[in-house]
Design an enzyme around this catalytic site. Sequence first.
Site, PDB file in Angstrom:
ATOM      1  N   ASN A   1      -9.498   4.324  -0.302  1.00 34.69           N
ATOM      2  CA  ASN A   1      -8.104   4.718  -0.257  1.00 34.69           C
ATOM      3  C   ASN A   1      -7.260   3.719  -1.039  1.00 34.69           C
ATOM      4  OD1 ASN A   1      -5.716   5.959   0.343  1.00 34.69           O
ATOM      5  ND2 ASN A   1      -5.698   5.443   2.520  1.00 34.69           N
TER       6      ASN A   1
ATOM      7  N   HIS B   1     -17.855  -2.517   5.663  1.00 30.01           N
ATOM      8  CA  HIS B   1     -18.039  -1.714   6.870  1.00 30.01           C
ATOM      9  C   HIS B   1     -19.509  -1.757   7.275  1.00 30.01           C
ATOM     10  CE1 HIS B   1     -14.030   0.009   6.983  1.00 30.01           C
ATOM     11  NE2 HIS B   1     -14.123   0.308   5.701  1.00 30.01           N
TER      12      HIS B   1
ATOM     13  N   ASP C   1     -10.120  -5.384  -3.550  1.00 27.03           N
ATOM     14  CA  ASP C   1      -9.937  -4.611  -2.310  1.00 27.03           C
ATOM     15  C   ASP C   1     -11.262  -4.561  -1.542  1.00 27.03           C
ATOM     16  OD1 ASP C   1      -8.902  -3.103  -0.260  1.00 27.03           O
ATOM     17  OD2 ASP C   1      -8.645  -1.268  -1.421  1.00 27.03           O
TER      18      ASP C   1
ATOM     19  N   PHE D   1     -12.861   4.596   5.176  1.00 23.88           N
ATOM     20  CA  PHE D   1     -12.461   4.332   3.792  1.00 23.88           C
ATOM     21  C   PHE D   1     -12.914   2.935   3.387  1.00 23.88           C
ATOM     22  CE2 PHE D   1      -9.089   7.484   4.802  1.00 23.88           C
ATOM     23  CZ  PHE D   1      -9.126   8.270   3.662  1.00 23.88           C
TER      24      PHE D   1
ATOM     25  N   HIS E   1       0.872  -1.173   0.000  1.00 25.97           N
ATOM     26  CA  HIS E   1       0.000   0.000   0.000  1.00 25.97           C
ATOM     27  C   HIS E   1       0.905   1.218   0.000  1.00 25.97           C
ATOM     28  CE1 HIS E   1      -3.636   2.325   1.564  1.00 25.97           C
ATOM     29  NE2 HIS E   1      -2.640   3.168   1.770  1.00 25.97           N
TER      30      HIS E   1
END
Length: 420
Positions: free
Chosen positions: A272, A303, A299, A317, A174
């Site tokens: 992100n 949430h 990715d 993010f 990252h």
Amino acid sequence: MNKIIKNVRINGHLSAIVIEDGRIAGVGASVAAWPGAEIIDAKGLTALPGLVDVHVHFREPGLTEKETIRSGSAAAAAGGFTTVLAMPNVLPVVDQEGRLKEQLALNEEKGLVKVGQIAAITEDLTSNRLTKLAELKAIGAAAFSNDGHGIQEAQTMLTALTAVKKVNGLLTVHLEDNGLANGGVVDPKAGERLGLKGLTALSESTQLARDIELVRATQARYHVAHVSSKQSVDLIRQAKLAGLPITAEVSPHHLFLDESMVQADDPNYKMNPPLRSKEDRQALIAGLLDGTIDLIASDHAPHTADDKAGSMADCAFGIVGLETTFALVYEHFVASGLVDLETAVAWLNQKPIEAFGLQNAGQLRAGDPADLVLIDEKTTFTIDPKDFHSKGKNTPFAGQKVHGLVVTTFVNGEAVFSKD
């Protein structure tokens, strides 16, 4: 039980697949019948090798209100993925040998698909204290990453690359310079429009330029996670032309969305790295088409509704992706006529297998594990978060009409998902 999948299309031709003891025993129009085998009539469907996602977040242990291994792997199966690699940013972080052993056991116990585990590069993901890479790799770490955090110190990255080279491991990185990121939440252009703090693409590309020189010095295997900018694509292209052992991934949201599409302060557009310009998006597509970018990874970042509530200024993010990735890739690349299905599937099977050196992911060949997916190429459906198997419903793609419907997913010859 042994199975024969008949009347299925493979690479455009009518074919059949014989599954014996969890492996593919034969593929082709003339495969022999198998006495007592279960017959599956796949008329109208296309068979693909099970998809592979090298970048997911399953949140267990410690953050199970967001996702669990069971719900995340159910989402993977529903999206046609039979092998995934989970990032180490759970609680506690997977940064020690005992924790990796426990995580691998948990993945095996609760996963509906094959859940490999990536371990941390440094302790707690943010320190400069290197984990015991050799020991972690020997236990079964698929790769090493501090995903969610850039490695700020060049000396720490050099030490990590030197260590990973010794064990022929892989760093999946990252890229984010904290000073340049400066607490930003969206691309600066979107930030100006929406009154939000900008996160410059230089935060990514400057760390990448640094790391390329460190890879040149060490010749360690290095993988760039979620590339988002034209500058980064150009740097990766130059590094590959120089023969450096670098691979790269791009996520669907960076391929199919850009900052101009963020018309409001909508948390479902916060990820992100953030969505960049249309020029950046076009460069990512070009990089994927010319091989600069090797593969696509979701990715997948689930949430809770509370996590994604309010303003982009302070919400979490990340978006979910396992249940939308294949359909979006199919719609934008295959249905549009930009590439053929075989090319698109390579980005989601062959290329990730090669980049990460995966040993137990099937490629729809005789002798391989019977990891495969049956899809309906003709039916149009609408992406609806209410249908997701993931606990996370956070997606900017809700309401989009797509093709590439996953009908059945098999892992080691057993159906782990069937469309109702």
